[in-house]
Write an enzyme that holds these catalytic residues in place. Structure first.
Site, mmCIF file in Angstrom:
data_model
loop_
_atom_site.group_PDB
_atom_site.id
_atom_site.type_symbol
_atom_site.label_atom_id
_atom_site.label_comp_id
_atom_site.label_asym_id
_atom_site.label_seq_id
_atom_site.Cartn_x
_atom_site.Cartn_y
_atom_site.Cartn_z
ATOM 1 C CG ASN A 194 -1.973 1.301 1.579
ATOM 2 O OD1 ASN A 194 -1.590 2.167 0.108
ATOM 3 N ND2 ASN A 194 -2.038 1.222 2.539
ATOM 4 C CE LYS B 210 -0.121 3.476 4.920
ATOM 5 N NZ LYS B 210 -0.019 3.046 6.409
ATOM 6 C CG HIS C 219 -5.893 1.893 5.687
ATOM 7 N ND1 HIS C 219 -5.350 2.723 6.621
ATOM 8 C CD2 HIS C 219 -4.862 1.158 5.056
ATOM 9 C CE1 HIS C 219 -4.043 2.697 6.642
ATOM 10 N NE2 HIS C 219 -3.594 1.164 5.790
ATOM 11 C CD GLU D 234 -2.858 5.059 7.154
ATOM 12 O OE1 GLU D 234 -3.011 5.382 5.732
ATOM 13 O OE2 GLU D 234 -1.721 4.627 7.734
ATOM 14 C CD GLU E 139 -2.934 -2.500 7.275
ATOM 15 O OE1 GLU E 139 -2.371 -2.966 7.039
ATOM 16 O OE2 GLU E 139 -3.739 -1.067 6.901
ATOM 17 N N GLY F 219 2.864 2.090 10.719
ATOM 18 C CA GLY F 219 3.292 3.135 10.759
ATOM 19 C C GLY F 219 4.965 3.301 11.790
ATOM 20 C CB SER G 147 5.207 -2.120 11.836
ATOM 21 O OG SER G 147 4.971 -0.637 12.547
HETATM 22 P P1 13P Z 1 3.516 0.342 7.912
HETATM 23 O O1 13P Z 1 3.504 -0.679 7.081
HETATM 24 O O2 13P Z 1 3.622 1.958 7.053
HETATM 25 O O3 13P Z 1 2.940 0.505 8.914
HETATM 26 O O4 13P Z 1 1.377 0.452 7.357
HETATM 27 C C1 13P Z 1 0.716 -0.581 7.142
HETATM 28 C C2 13P Z 1 -0.751 -0.434 6.172
HETATM 29 O O5 13P Z 1 -0.746 0.728 6.628
HETATM 30 C C3 13P Z 1 -0.669 -0.605 5.120
HETATM 31 O O6 13P Z 1 -2.036 -1.041 4.894
#
Ligand code: 13P
Length: 241
Positions: free
Chosen positions: A10, A12, A94, A96, A163, A169, A203
């Site tokens: 992803n 982002k 997601h 976010e 997740e 992150g 992560s």
């Molecule tokens: P990270 O791997 O940067 O923690 O992000 C995970 C994520 O949100 C994947 O959709």
């Protein structure tokens, strides 16, 4: 029943046309992997990425879609448009988007229905916050998100990504035993438990991917930051053999 490992990146809000060379390098790793390899770049890059990935084992996906197929929705992208641009998957719900755009599970459910109608496989994300985990509510929250976000007739044409929000992150990862427990729980809530893939995200890095991917109910990874680095992403892919 065996489920093919899916390693999904992803990106982002990262990626410009000048980054498209990433796919040439990734194609080499995807071509020799047992895993299905997916990248979800920003929608601005989908068409160019699809041209670049033609004839390779790399699959492409979007990061969100609208519930409708067309209409007066400035700034939104329809599932059918993602498919037209070369996507075969779309990440939905997601954390976010649930937090930045106040997306509810019922909206995610409607988006998943639109994605399925457009021929896309939705990757529906669920996960608890740190406060919810500390309050002992992680399983209830995930159950409610699953219950609200999955359209009734999904069959196995859907992927789930667990997740935990506090692991995204942050460099923090859920312990293997917590992931194993949550994934086993999620599987009990799925309409097609034997064939539905459940990914872990939060992560995921070269140093922890092998342990996570070895868990019975973990069928792959949804990778954020590490999917932007070809060496890191390739070594996560390599854990699938
Ligand atoms: P990270 O791997 O940067 O923690 O992000 C995970 C994520 O949100 C994947 O959709």
């Amino acid at each position: 029943m065996s489920r093919r490992i899916l390693i999904a990146g992803n990106w982002k809000m990262h990626g410009l046309r000048s980054d498209l060379g990433f796919f040439d390098a990734l194609a080499v790793h995807a071509g020799k992997s047992n895993a299905e390899v997916l990248v979800c770049p920003p929608s601005t890059l989908l068409s160019a990425a699809a041209e670049r990935c033609a004839g390779t084992a790399i699959r492409l996906g979007g990061q969100d879609c609208h519930t409708g197929a067309t209409g007066a929705h400035t700034g939104d992208v329809a599932a059918v448009m993602l498919h037209d641009a070369g996507a075969r998957y779309v990440i939905l719900g997601h954390s976010e988007r649930r937090s930045d755009h106040a997306e509810s599970s019922s909206l995610v459910c409607a988006k998943a229905g639109a994605a399925l109608s457009a021929g896309l496989t939705p990757i529906v994300c669920v996960g608890e916050t740190r406060e919810q985990r500390e309050a002992g509510e992680a399983f209830d929250i995930v159950a409610a998100q699953l219950g609200g976000s999955l359209p009734a007739a999904t069959g196995s044409g859907i992927v789930i990504a667990y997740e935990p929000v506090w692991a995204i992150g942050t460099g923090l990862t859920a312990s293997a035993s917590d992931v194993a427990r949550m994934h086993a729980f999620i599987r009990t809530r799925l309409p097609e438990p034997a064939t539905t893939r459940v990914l872990y995200g939060g992560s995921v890095k070269p140093g922890n991917a092998a342990e996570l991917m070895a868990l019975d109910d973990v069928d792959g990874a949804l990778v954020g930051g590490a999917s932007l680095d070809i060496d890191a992403f390739a070594s996560i892919i390599a854990t699938a053999g």
